[in-house]
Design a protein around this motif. Structure first.
Motif, PDB file in Angstrom:
ATOM      1  N   SER A 176       1.517   0.042  -3.349  1.00 57.64           N
ATOM      2  CA  SER A 176       2.747  -0.445  -2.748  1.00 57.64           C
ATOM      3  C   SER A 176       3.494  -1.369  -3.705  1.00 57.64           C
ATOM      4  O   SER A 176       4.729  -1.271  -3.851  1.00 57.64           O
ATOM      5  CB  SER A 176       2.432  -1.191  -1.447  1.00 57.64           C
ATOM      6  N   SER A 228       5.085   0.668  -6.513  1.00 54.90           N
ATOM      7  CA  SER A 228       6.281   1.372  -6.058  1.00 54.90           C
ATOM      8  C   SER A 228       7.462   0.416  -5.925  1.00 54.90           C
ATOM      9  O   SER A 228       8.591   0.731  -6.344  1.00 54.90           O
ATOM     10  CB  SER A 228       6.001   2.046  -4.710  1.00 54.90           C
ATOM     11  N   GLN A 229       7.218  -0.770  -5.371  1.00 54.77           N
ATOM     12  CA  GLN A 229       8.288  -1.746  -5.212  1.00 54.77           C
ATOM     13  C   GLN A 229       8.786  -2.241  -6.574  1.00 54.77           C
ATOM     14  O   GLN A 229       9.987  -2.423  -6.773  1.00 54.77           O
ATOM     15  CB  GLN A 229       7.793  -2.918  -4.375  1.00 54.77           C
TER      16      GLN A 229
END
Length: 282
Positions: free
Chosen positions: A59, A62-63
């Motif tokens: 996560s 991806s951010q």
């Protein structure tokens, strides 16, 4: 001869300053400005040595990637606008002042080392010691790429006087001689040249008068101004300011970079206290 100018950029608020200085040099020498956006790798934005569950790591990656993409798109828009404002043609032919934009993945210092080796000049913002920004890029340009560097202070934008009165910091050392050789095109284009001499002179090094003769052979008329203080960095900066020079040329890091960082050498003090653009070579 200056034909290829590297301008590495990132989201540090200094894009306009470095591009404006690069554009002025490019227009005077019909050079190509290569603007490279240094995009951080997502994995470099995750704290090292901190154990994270796989889902959290993915996560965060991806951010980080999404954030870097937005930043790159925003910065590219700014660069296109600034290029037009500063008179650089994005579709210009060879032999004209033009610029191109590319993106490279990795640390700025590594990109400077790679892209800088085939550049005639690298333009960087003044390092911000309090934010720990820029020192590794300067070191990489001088030691990794071994190219001359134009350091731009603060939010300063160049005006018509930029590089029209060039001051040469001279102590007869090898770095000073390399700075002189690296800046010949800039010095030849100036309206006035002043050799500033003082401080501890390199043993067996050429004198300021010999440098003056070196310039004379190349059609350059140079005056000599001496300062009388043991603090070479302060003397050089104060003298350059008092004669109203608009560019200072000086050698960098006669000792190792690490030694100067530890003991506070002349180059570090010049970089920390500079108020005008400085062109330096090691």
């Amino acid at each position: 001869m200056i034909k290829s100018i590297l301008v590495p950029v990132r989201g540090d608020g200094m894009v306009a300053t470095v591009l404006a200085h690069a554009a002025e040099i490019a227009k005077r020498h019909s050079a190509h400005v290569k603007v490279v956006h240094c995009r951080p790798r997502p994995k470099d934005l995750i704290p090292a040595g901190v154990p994270l569950p796989d889902f959290m790591r993915q996560s965060m990656l991806s951010q980080a990637n999404d954030l870097a993409t937005r930043q790159e798109n925003h910065l590219r828009g700014i660069l296109h606008r600034l290029a037009a404002e500063f008179g650089l043609k994005e579709d210009g032919a060879d032999g004209t002042a033009r610029c191109t934009f590319t993106e490279e993945l990795g640390r700025m210092a590594d990109i400077v080392k790679h892209a800088g080796r085939l550049s005639d000049l690298i333009v960087l913002p003044k390092p911000q010691r309090e934010r720990n920004l820029g020192q590794s890029s300067l070191k990489s340009a001088l030691y990794g790429a071994e190219r001359p560097v134009l350091l731009c202070p603060g939010e300063l934008r160049p005006d018509d006087s930029f590089a029209q009165h060039v001051a040469i910091g001279w102590n007869g050392s090898l770095p000073a001689a390399r700075a002189v050789a690296s800046s010949l095109s800039v010095v030849q284009a100036a309206n006035k040249v002043t050799i500033i001499s003082g401080g501890k002179v390199q043993a067996h090094g050429p004198t300021a008068e010999e440098l003056q003769e070196y310039y004379t052979l190349r059609g350059i008329s140079a005056d000599i101004v001496a300062f009388d203080t043991s603090d070479a960095a302060r003397g050089l900066l104060e003298t350059a300011r008092s004669i109203e020079a608009s560019l200072l040329v000086t050698g960098a890091y006669r000792h190792s970079h690490e030694t100067e960082m530890l003991f506070g050498g002349n180059t570090e003090r010049i970089v920390d206290n500079m108020e005008m653009p400085v062109l330096m070579a090691h």
